[in-house]
Scaffold this active site. Sequence first.
Site, mmCIF file in Angstrom:
data_model
loop_
_atom_site.group_PDB
_atom_site.id
_atom_site.type_symbol
_atom_site.label_atom_id
_atom_site.label_comp_id
_atom_site.label_asym_id
_atom_site.label_seq_id
_atom_site.Cartn_x
_atom_site.Cartn_y
_atom_site.Cartn_z
ATOM 1 N N ARG A 120 -4.278 14.267 1.777
ATOM 2 C CA ARG A 120 -4.021 13.897 3.183
ATOM 3 C C ARG A 120 -2.829 14.634 3.768
ATOM 4 O O ARG A 120 -1.722 14.531 3.236
ATOM 5 C CB ARG A 120 -3.771 12.390 3.301
ATOM 6 C CG ARG A 120 -4.943 11.602 2.829
ATOM 7 C CD ARG A 120 -4.825 10.109 3.038
ATOM 8 N NE ARG A 120 -5.871 9.479 2.252
ATOM 9 C CZ ARG A 120 -7.129 9.329 2.656
ATOM 10 N NH1 ARG A 120 -7.487 9.711 3.853
ATOM 11 N NH2 ARG A 120 -8.035 8.791 1.870
ATOM 12 N N CYS B 29 15.467 2.896 1.317
ATOM 13 C CA CYS B 29 14.805 4.203 1.288
ATOM 14 C C CYS B 29 15.446 5.095 2.371
ATOM 15 O O CYS B 29 15.364 4.760 3.570
ATOM 16 C CB CYS B 29 13.316 4.050 1.544
ATOM 17 S SG CYS B 29 12.572 2.773 0.501
ATOM 18 N N CYS C 143 -7.453 -0.113 3.658
ATOM 19 C CA CYS C 143 -6.348 0.275 2.794
ATOM 20 C C CYS C 143 -5.106 -0.510 3.222
ATOM 21 O O CYS C 143 -4.985 -0.870 4.392
ATOM 22 C CB CYS C 143 -6.149 1.777 3.007
ATOM 23 S SG CYS C 143 -4.732 2.468 2.167
ATOM 24 N N CYS D 280 13.323 -4.248 6.852
ATOM 25 C CA CYS D 280 13.063 -4.196 5.409
ATOM 26 C C CYS D 280 14.381 -4.197 4.615
ATOM 27 O O CYS D 280 15.360 -3.560 5.002
ATOM 28 C CB CYS D 280 12.237 -2.957 5.087
ATOM 29 S SG CYS D 280 11.762 -2.877 3.355
ATOM 30 N N CYS E 297 13.655 6.100 5.671
ATOM 31 C CA CYS E 297 12.809 5.154 6.395
ATOM 32 C C CYS E 297 13.468 4.473 7.595
ATOM 33 O O CYS E 297 14.489 3.795 7.470
ATOM 34 C CB CYS E 297 12.285 4.093 5.443
ATOM 35 S SG CYS E 297 11.066 3.017 6.257
ATOM 36 N N CYS F 290 -4.042 5.287 -3.745
ATOM 37 C CA CYS F 290 -3.597 6.314 -2.795
ATOM 38 C C CYS F 290 -2.115 6.510 -3.072
ATOM 39 O O CYS F 290 -1.320 5.588 -2.859
ATOM 40 C CB CYS F 290 -3.835 5.828 -1.368
ATOM 41 S SG CYS F 290 -3.104 6.900 -0.118
ATOM 42 N N CYS G 220 -5.624 1.756 7.585
ATOM 43 C CA CYS G 220 -4.544 1.444 6.656
ATOM 44 C C CYS G 220 -3.490 0.568 7.329
ATOM 45 O O CYS G 220 -2.916 0.947 8.350
ATOM 46 C CB CYS G 220 -3.921 2.746 6.153
ATOM 47 S SG CYS G 220 -2.564 2.431 5.006
HETATM 48 N N1 SAM Z 1 7.076 -0.799 2.461
HETATM 49 C C1 SAM Z 1 6.003 -0.233 1.741
HETATM 50 C C2 SAM Z 1 6.463 0.792 0.714
HETATM 51 O O1 SAM Z 1 7.513 1.378 0.900
HETATM 52 O O2 SAM Z 1 5.735 0.986 -0.251
HETATM 53 C C3 SAM Z 1 4.919 0.380 2.600
HETATM 54 C C4 SAM Z 1 5.269 1.122 3.876
HETATM 55 S S1 SAM Z 1 6.168 2.624 3.683
HETATM 56 C C5 SAM Z 1 6.727 2.944 5.329
HETATM 57 C C6 SAM Z 1 4.901 3.824 3.338
HETATM 58 C C7 SAM Z 1 5.323 5.244 3.067
HETATM 59 O O3 SAM Z 1 5.637 5.887 4.292
HETATM 60 C C8 SAM Z 1 6.533 5.492 2.219
HETATM 61 O O4 SAM Z 1 6.282 5.380 0.856
HETATM 62 C C9 SAM Z 1 6.877 6.933 2.570
HETATM 63 O O5 SAM Z 1 6.218 7.804 1.680
HETATM 64 C C10 SAM Z 1 6.307 7.088 3.986
HETATM 65 N N2 SAM Z 1 7.395 7.303 4.969
HETATM 66 C C11 SAM Z 1 8.250 6.377 5.445
HETATM 67 N N3 SAM Z 1 9.127 6.924 6.312
HETATM 68 C C12 SAM Z 1 8.817 8.248 6.401
HETATM 69 C C13 SAM Z 1 9.370 9.337 7.127
HETATM 70 N N4 SAM Z 1 10.415 9.193 7.921
HETATM 71 N N5 SAM Z 1 8.801 10.550 6.975
HETATM 72 C C14 SAM Z 1 7.737 10.712 6.158
HETATM 73 N N6 SAM Z 1 7.170 9.708 5.438
HETATM 74 C C15 SAM Z 1 7.712 8.494 5.550
HETATM 75 C C1 DTB Z 2 1.730 7.805 3.763
HETATM 76 O O1 DTB Z 2 1.901 8.471 2.723
HETATM 77 N N1 DTB Z 2 2.095 8.186 4.980
HETATM 78 C C2 DTB Z 2 1.818 7.162 5.944
HETATM 79 C C3 DTB Z 2 1.040 6.126 5.107
HETATM 80 N N2 DTB Z 2 1.157 6.630 3.785
HETATM 81 C C4 DTB Z 2 1.403 4.690 5.148
HETATM 82 C C5 DTB Z 2 3.093 6.621 6.566
HETATM 83 C C6 DTB Z 2 3.925 7.668 7.223
HETATM 84 C C7 DTB Z 2 5.047 6.973 7.888
HETATM 85 C C8 DTB Z 2 5.917 7.911 8.674
HETATM 86 C C9 DTB Z 2 7.077 7.222 9.272
HETATM 87 C C10 DTB Z 2 6.754 6.183 10.293
HETATM 88 O O2 DTB Z 2 5.883 6.406 11.176
HETATM 89 O O3 DTB Z 2 7.399 5.127 10.285
HETATM 90 FE FE1 SF4 Z 3 10.970 -0.740 3.266
HETATM 91 FE FE2 SF4 Z 3 10.623 1.601 4.457
HETATM 92 FE FE3 SF4 Z 3 11.303 1.526 1.888
HETATM 93 FE FE4 SF4 Z 3 8.836 0.711 2.637
HETATM 94 S S1 SF4 Z 3 9.666 2.800 2.792
HETATM 95 S S2 SF4 Z 3 10.220 -0.304 1.206
HETATM 96 S S3 SF4 Z 3 9.316 -0.167 4.648
HETATM 97 S S4 SF4 Z 3 12.548 0.809 3.617
#
Ligand code: SAM
Ligand code: DTB
Ligand code: SF4
Length: 332
Positions: A263, A59, A131, A55, A62, A191, A99
């Site tokens: 959730r 973030c 979702c 990506c 992430c 959501c 989802c």
């Molecule tokens: N790329 C899209 C976005 O960012 O909207 C969708 C996927 S993103 C991985 C979905 C959500 O996962 C993020 O908004 C964040 O709240 C959650 N998330 C990602 N990495 C995480 C982590 N290490 N711990 C907890 N939540 C995480």
């Molecule tokens: C949300 O709030 N939590 C979920 C779902 N929406 C998409 C994602 C959590 C991702 C945790 C990090 C990972 O597994 O990559």
């Molecule tokens: Fe990309 Fe992860 Fe940010 Fe979603 S949360 S926009 S997958 S870097």
Amino acid sequence: MQKEIRNDYTFEEIQNIYNTPLLELVFKAATLHRKYNDTGEVQVCTLLSIKTGGCTEDCAYCPQAARYNTDVEVQPLMKKEAVLEYAQKAKEAGSTRFCMGAAWREVRNNRDFDRVLEMVKGVNEIGMEVCCTLGMLTEEQAQKLADAGLYSYNHNLDTSSEHYESIISTRTYDDRLQTLDNVRKAGVTVCCGGIIGLGETHTDRIKMLHTLVNMPAHPDSVPINALVPVKGTPLANNPKVDIWDMVRMIATARILMPKTMVRLSAGRTDMSLSEQALCFMAGANSIFAGDKLLTTPNPSFDDDNAMFQLLGLTPRKAFKEEKQYLRELFEA
Ligand code: SAM
Ligand code: DTB
Ligand code: SF4
């Protein structure tokens, strides 16, 4: 008597709720939860990463951001058939919401999006709440997803608008709010929640709840994630989220948004059964099941089944009608 479903909260009102002594806070949240929802029921949802890693965003939490050196392997968009097979299996295992997550900054109008629309149709036909979480969306894209049968769109605020800037620099809080608006206009349920453990203050958490509760309508679902620290990301060494903070956050969300699905999302592998039980007591009524979230570990189906047995919880049925009569009674 003060109305219970409101979207005109002041910051101070929410601060007062959030700072209520913990057991009193949990009692209040549990009381409202009982009034509006079936407290014996927890919705079981399944997550699938349909496009993983690589990506462009930054973030800080992430593992899928291309710029951080994590163990996540980049995988292109999955084939529709493989996704539908996975959804069918999840349904058979008792999951009612599916989802699909993609590591995209935003949706582009290309063949990948057309394939996602096909996936949405397919999962809908299987009979699950479908979702997606695909990044930013335009109004037209949201409408296309709605037409394909999308039930809900996940797009998190993650934290307060002030703290957001130290977590992500490649998009703005207003971009997030705009996408949520586009989703709402298309008639898809929202959501939207956040993460705790990003180095935010209590004030940041209260501000995020303030933004969520004062949306034109409460999100139908609010995921509360505890940061899963991942090696290679800037937040890899953040301290573990305190369970009492998680409980306080869930209870406050439940009081502010009595009818919303709250959730208990990322972070359950680090919680004991009793800690998770407290979260359900405080108003959480949904979990993600299966041994993987998007890229990080999650408790196994067997462990969760055992937890449901022990706590006397039952999985919520798909598209279950809310207790309409109760709502009308209490809102009158
Ligand atoms: N790329 C899209 C976005 O960012 O909207 C969708 C996927 S993103 C991985 C979905 C959500 O996962 C993020 O908004 C964040 O709240 C959650 N998330 C990602 N990495 C995480 C982590 N290490 N711990 C907890 N939540 C995480
Ligand atoms: C949300 O709030 N939590 C979920 C779902 N929406 C998409 C994602 C959590 C991702 C945790 C990090 C990972 O597994 O990559
Ligand atoms: Fe990309 Fe992860 Fe940010 Fe979603 S949360 S926009 S997958 S870097």
